[in-house]
Design a protein around this motif. Structure first.
Motif, short mmCIF file in Angstrom:
data_model
loop_
_atom_site.label_atom_id
_atom_site.label_comp_id
_atom_site.label_asym_id
_atom_site.label_seq_id
_atom_site.Cartn_x
_atom_site.Cartn_y
_atom_site.Cartn_z
N ASN A 1 0.82 -1.21 0.00
CA ASN A 1 0.00 0.00 0.00
C ASN A 1 0.86 1.27 0.00
N ARG A 2 1.93 1.26 0.78
CA ARG A 2 2.77 2.45 0.86
C ARG A 2 3.50 2.72 -0.45
N ALA A 3 3.75 1.68 -1.23
CA ALA A 3 4.41 1.85 -2.53
C ALA A 3 3.43 2.17 -3.65
N ARG A 4 2.14 2.18 -3.35
CA ARG A 4 1.13 2.33 -4.39
C ARG A 4 1.26 3.64 -5.16
N LEU A 5 1.47 4.74 -4.46
CA LEU A 5 1.55 6.03 -5.15
C LEU A 5 2.75 6.06 -6.08
N LEU A 6 3.90 5.62 -5.62
CA LEU A 6 5.08 5.57 -6.49
C LEU A 6 4.80 4.77 -7.75
N LEU A 7 4.22 3.60 -7.60
CA LEU A 7 4.00 2.73 -8.76
C LEU A 7 2.92 3.30 -9.69
N GLU A 8 1.93 3.97 -9.13
CA GLU A 8 0.94 4.63 -9.99
C GLU A 8 1.60 5.74 -10.81
N ILE A 9 2.51 6.47 -10.19
CA ILE A 9 3.24 7.51 -10.93
C ILE A 9 4.10 6.89 -12.02
N VAL A 10 4.83 5.83 -11.68
CA VAL A 10 5.68 5.15 -12.68
C VAL A 10 4.84 4.65 -13.84
N ASP A 11 3.72 4.03 -13.56
CA ASP A 11 2.87 3.50 -14.63
C ASP A 11 2.36 4.63 -15.53
N ALA A 12 1.89 5.71 -14.92
CA ALA A 12 1.31 6.79 -15.71
C ALA A 12 2.37 7.53 -16.52
N VAL A 13 3.54 7.77 -15.93
CA VAL A 13 4.62 8.44 -16.65
C VAL A 13 5.13 7.54 -17.78
N SER A 14 5.28 6.24 -17.50
CA SER A 14 5.75 5.31 -18.53
C SER A 14 4.80 5.25 -19.71
N ALA A 15 3.50 5.33 -19.43
CA ALA A 15 2.52 5.29 -20.51
C ALA A 15 2.66 6.50 -21.43
N GLU A 16 3.17 7.61 -20.91
CA GLU A 16 3.31 8.83 -21.71
C GLU A 16 4.65 8.92 -22.43
N VAL A 17 5.74 8.56 -21.76
CA VAL A 17 7.07 8.80 -22.35
C VAL A 17 7.83 7.52 -22.64
N GLY A 18 7.29 6.37 -22.24
CA GLY A 18 7.96 5.10 -22.45
C GLY A 18 8.75 4.68 -21.23
N ALA A 19 8.59 3.43 -20.80
CA ALA A 19 9.26 2.95 -19.59
C ALA A 19 10.78 3.06 -19.69
N GLY A 20 11.32 2.93 -20.90
CA GLY A 20 12.76 2.99 -21.08
C GLY A 20 13.36 4.35 -20.81
N ARG A 21 12.51 5.38 -20.73
CA ARG A 21 12.99 6.73 -20.41
C ARG A 21 12.68 7.12 -18.97
N VAL A 22 12.25 6.16 -18.17
CA VAL A 22 11.85 6.42 -16.79
C VAL A 22 12.83 5.73 -15.84
N SER A 23 13.23 6.42 -14.80
CA SER A 23 14.02 5.82 -13.73
C SER A 23 13.46 6.28 -12.39
#
Length: 359
Positions: free
Chosen positions: A202-224
């Motif tokens: 649950n505590r990691a949920r916000l981070l992972l939601e951000i990662v998923d949404a950002v990856s959907a826009e710019v591509g997971a390979g450009r996300v760290s």
């Protein structure tokens, strides 16, 4: 040849060496938070790094914790950062932008009277924040309602989209150092009883939601992502740091992000090495390690497989040609800590390269 000077691909970014520059807040953007020509010169001077990770950058105009940190919240910020990325690319460099929300580490005197927000209403204890009215205690933050969290996700998504328009090669989501995402991750701050508190998942949920949404826009390979499970900065801790790292790293691995950065307090400590080992077990992509490395320990960490890229902070402040100095085993210049956050070029763009010193 030292493994530090071999290339590596991190998602969508190919690094010519394994020496990255840490995101270092230097407060040169002024009250407008718009990046400028001085910042472009600073980053271009350091373009020899395998990857520059630009400093913590505000995803919202009312999310400031330092006077003068840069933003990525409007088109003026995009234009300012475009000057920086153009200068870096002209020198053959690569640069990613760190997306950041300070959460409870902000202050109403820096943010137009707005109360800081966080996962809970627990204030930072034992420290003060510099404001236009001088040092002040940290304020009690407002607990974010669950209905507000999609808006936080959107701030990071819009920031990432602007960063790519500004010419960045990728983005890093700042989940470390006791800032907003970390205030959800670690249980000394997060006391929520809803779907964003309690368990590690649950505590990691916000981070992972951000990662998923950002990856959907710019591509997971450009996300760290950067996390710092044992760094106590901003009055934060976790009761199960290894378990937290294992879960977060495993989830990020499944999402195929470009790389994961572990920010150590001191990488030589056994407890920090246990955290790094947990990340290595759970994340199969490039692992960036940061915290107290020198040329010898950095090369050893890569050769042993503990990490894939080493992130240097303070040495890059005073050594714009750090990569060349490490390659030739040249002496390193010392940092003038009195000029870390002062305006202007002193202690920012006036550190000479070694060839200028020895000429």
């Amino acid at each position: 040849m030292s493994p530090l000077f071999t290339p590596i691909t991190a998602g969508a970014i190919t690094l010519p060496n394994r020496i990255a520059m840490a995101p270092l807040t230097r407060a040169r953007a002024g009250r407008t938070h718009i990046p400028n020509a001085l910042m472009a010169e600073h980053y271009a001077q350091r373009a020899g790094a395998g990857l520059l990770i630009a400093e913590a950058t505000m995803v919202s105009a009312d999310a400031s914790a330092f006077t003068g940190e840069p933003g990525i919240f409007d088109e003026a910020c995009v234009a300012g950062w475009k000057g920086v990325t153009d200068a870096v690319h002209a020198k053959g460099g690569r640069i990613a932008l760190q997306l950041w929300h300070p959460g409870r580490a902000a202050h109403s005197l820096l943010d137009g009277g707005r109360q800081p927000v966080s996962s809970s209403d627990r204030a930072i204890q034992g420290d003060t924040i510099h404001t236009p009215d001088g040092p002040k205690p940290y304020e009690v933050p407002r607990r974010l309602d669950v209905t507000e969290l999609p808006g936080i996700v959107d701030l990071f998504v819009e920031g990432a989209k602007r960063a790519i328009r500004a010419g960045f090669d990728g983005v890093q989501i700042h989940g470390a150092h006791g800032y907003l995402i970390d205030q959800f991750l670690r249980d000394s701050v997060n006391d929520r009883t809803d779907g964003y508190g309690g368990s590690i998942e649950n505590r990691a949920r916000l981070l992972l939601e951000i990662v998923d949404a950002v990856s959907a826009e710019v591509g997971a390979g450009r996300v760290s992502v950067r996390i710092s499970p044992l760094v106590a900065y901003n009055d934060i801790r976790d009761s199960q740091p290894v378990a937290l790292v294992e879960y977060v790293a495993r989830e990020l691995d499944a999402r195929g992000i470009g790389f994961l950065e572990i920010r150590h307090g001191d990488q030589s400590l056994p407890e920090e090495q246990a955290v790094g080992a947990a990340a290595r077990r759970s994340f199969r992509g490039p692992l960036f390690l940061n915290g107290g490395f020198d040329a010898v320990s950095a090369a050893e960490a890569i050769a042993s497989g503990r990490g894939d890229v080493i992130v240097f902070g303070k040495p890059f402040i005073s050594n714009p040609d750090l990569v060349d100095r490490l390659r030739t085993n040249a002496p390193l210049a010392e940092v003038d800590f009195s000029t870390l956050y002062s305006p202007g070029p002193k202690g920012y763009t006036d550190y000479p390269a070694l060839d200028a010193v020895t000429a």
